[in-house]
Design an enzyme around this catalytic site. Structure first.
Site, short mmCIF file in Angstrom:
data_model
loop_
_atom_site.label_atom_id
_atom_site.label_comp_id
_atom_site.label_asym_id
_atom_site.label_seq_id
_atom_site.Cartn_x
_atom_site.Cartn_y
_atom_site.Cartn_z
CD GLN A 122 -22.11 5.38 -10.31
OE1 GLN A 122 -21.57 4.64 -10.41
NE2 GLN A 122 -23.23 5.56 -9.34
N GLY A 123 -22.71 10.38 -12.05
CA GLY A 123 -23.32 11.40 -11.79
C GLY A 123 -24.54 10.65 -11.57
CB SER A 125 -24.92 11.95 -5.04
OG SER A 125 -24.58 10.74 -4.90
CB SER A 157 -15.73 9.10 -7.59
OG SER A 157 -16.28 8.72 -6.23
CD GLU A 240 -21.47 2.16 -6.74
OE1 GLU A 240 -21.50 2.85 -7.04
OE2 GLU A 240 -22.84 1.70 -5.98
CB SER A 357 -26.11 5.07 3.18
OG SER A 357 -28.51 4.95 3.58
CD GLU A 359 -27.29 4.56 8.08
OE1 GLU A 359 -27.29 4.60 9.75
OE2 GLU A 359 -27.18 4.19 6.94
#
Length: 376
Positions: A122-123, A125, A157, A240, A357, A359
């Site tokens: 999965q591209g 980030s 990943s 996800e 994240s 946050e």
């Protein structure tokens, strides 16, 4: 086949084939060996028909409730036959292909992923974007009837093992933000792609940098609409945070059970244990609700951020308890059990980062679920 019949049949089949399914997996194997093991498990369960349950017939599935595939991952994780993070990449990527790829492409490709013949990545980030996908810069420009892609992804990943990549690219001007993103399905052996594994602190090269240098992608590998990639990202991310988290819930409860069975006498504080157990089962209950919503055909959305927050806090709490109970294993343990506890403890530090994240997840909950927009 209903769910109970599926569970009964699968459990009996796993009992029969457990030695072969478990062989080649454990704390002392290399990551290469772990990936080969995962392909074997997927191939065996696919050929026996279990992996095909819960997936549409048009992509090689056998139909039925999505709860069947949720239970398959749960059973494999509970029996310690898989690592759920890498196993569940199928649950993240296959639904997006089924919904947004050309039907012919999905019918050709998805069975390869389900059977373990291929690995996908999965591209999303990038080095300068973090969790802000709207600012991504990896660019795809028109080239005849196809695309030319240039840019970089990071924290990808399994990229070193991947045959294909679901890739988000910038096709509009930089100021277009989320409105100028297009998703592509890229062959990882295409000329111009360079993959550099990143050694993480838990000792695995699970993540990678991926560089795209004028990579040619055919136009029929476009997923969904041009400049409509944001919708695909918003469709993928709840997956996800749904079935893949259900599998991880089973894994955490299995590891908590292992700690209870092996902890030295008197090492477990009842209050600390009770707190962690209630967190684990609260997360389990929340994730179960999400599985049943998906099985009813409800569309998942920002509410899955709650699942992700619960997963992160539970995972870290479980392995913080491990560190309190068997600190020597975490610090210096060199037998297989000690090495595994240490690896898992270190990996749990990333639970508040991977998959979005903590946050960002709390911001989504506040803004999109509670309407607490505040002042910017």
């Amino acid at each position: 086949m209903d769910l109970q019949e599926f569970r009964t049949g699968l459990d009996a089949w796993l009992d029969e084939h457990e030695p072969e399914l478990a062989a080649g997996f454990g704390p002392d194997v290399t990551f290469d060996a772990e990936m080969r093991h995962l392909s074997k498990v997927k191939r065996m369960t696919y050929d026996a028909g279990w992996m095909r349950r819960g997936w549409p017939e048009r992509v090689g599935g056998l139909g039925g409730s999505t709860l069947m595939r949720a239970y398959l991952g749960e059973a494999l994780a509970s029996r310690d036959m898989i690592e759920p993070g890498i196993y569940s990449m199928t649950e993240v990527l296959a639904p997006t292909m089924i919904e947004f790829a050309r039907p012919e492409l999905a019918a050709e490709m998805v069975p390869r992923l389900l059977r373990g013949d291929e690995t996908w990545c999965q591209g999303f980030s990038e080095p300068s974007t973090g969790s802000n996908l709207g600012s991504l810069a990896c660019r795809a420009r028109r080239d005849g009837d196809g695309w030319r892609v240039s840019g970089q992804k990071v924290w990808t990943s399994l990229a070193q093992y991947a045959h294909r990549c679901v890739l988000l690219t910038r096709t509009g001007p930089p100021e277009s933000g989320s409105r100028g993103i297009t998703a592509l399905f890229v062959d990882m052996d295409s000329p111009g792609i360079t993959v550099r594994p990143i050694r993480a602190m838990h000792g695995r090269d699970e993540f990678c940098e991926v560089f795209f240098d004028d990579v040619r992608v055919p136009g029929d590998r476009t997923l969904g609409e041009v400049d409509g990639g944001w919708a695909i990202a918003m469709d993928l991310l709840p997956y996800e945070r749904s079935t893949s988290l259900w599998h991880r819930s089973a894994y955490l409860r299995q590891r908590l059970g292992r700690l209870l069975a092996t902890a030295p006498d008197g090492a477990l504080d009842p209050g600390d244990l009770g707190e962690v157990v209630q967190m684990a089962f609260a997360f389990h209950a929340r994730s179960r609700s999400t599985q049943h919503r998906m099985a009813r055909g409800e569309r998942l959305g920002p509410e899955t951020s709650i699942d992700k927050v619960l997963l992160a806090t539970t995972e870290q709490a479980v392995f913080d308890l491990v560190a309190d109970v068997v600190p020597a294993d975490i610090a210096i343990g060199d037998d297989p059990d000690g090495d595994r506890w240490r690896t898992e403890f270190l990996y749990s530090r990333a639970a508040t980062i991977y998959g979005g994240s903590a946050e960002i997840q709390r911001d989504i909950i506040a803004r999109r679920l509670l309407d607490l927009k505040g002042d910017r």
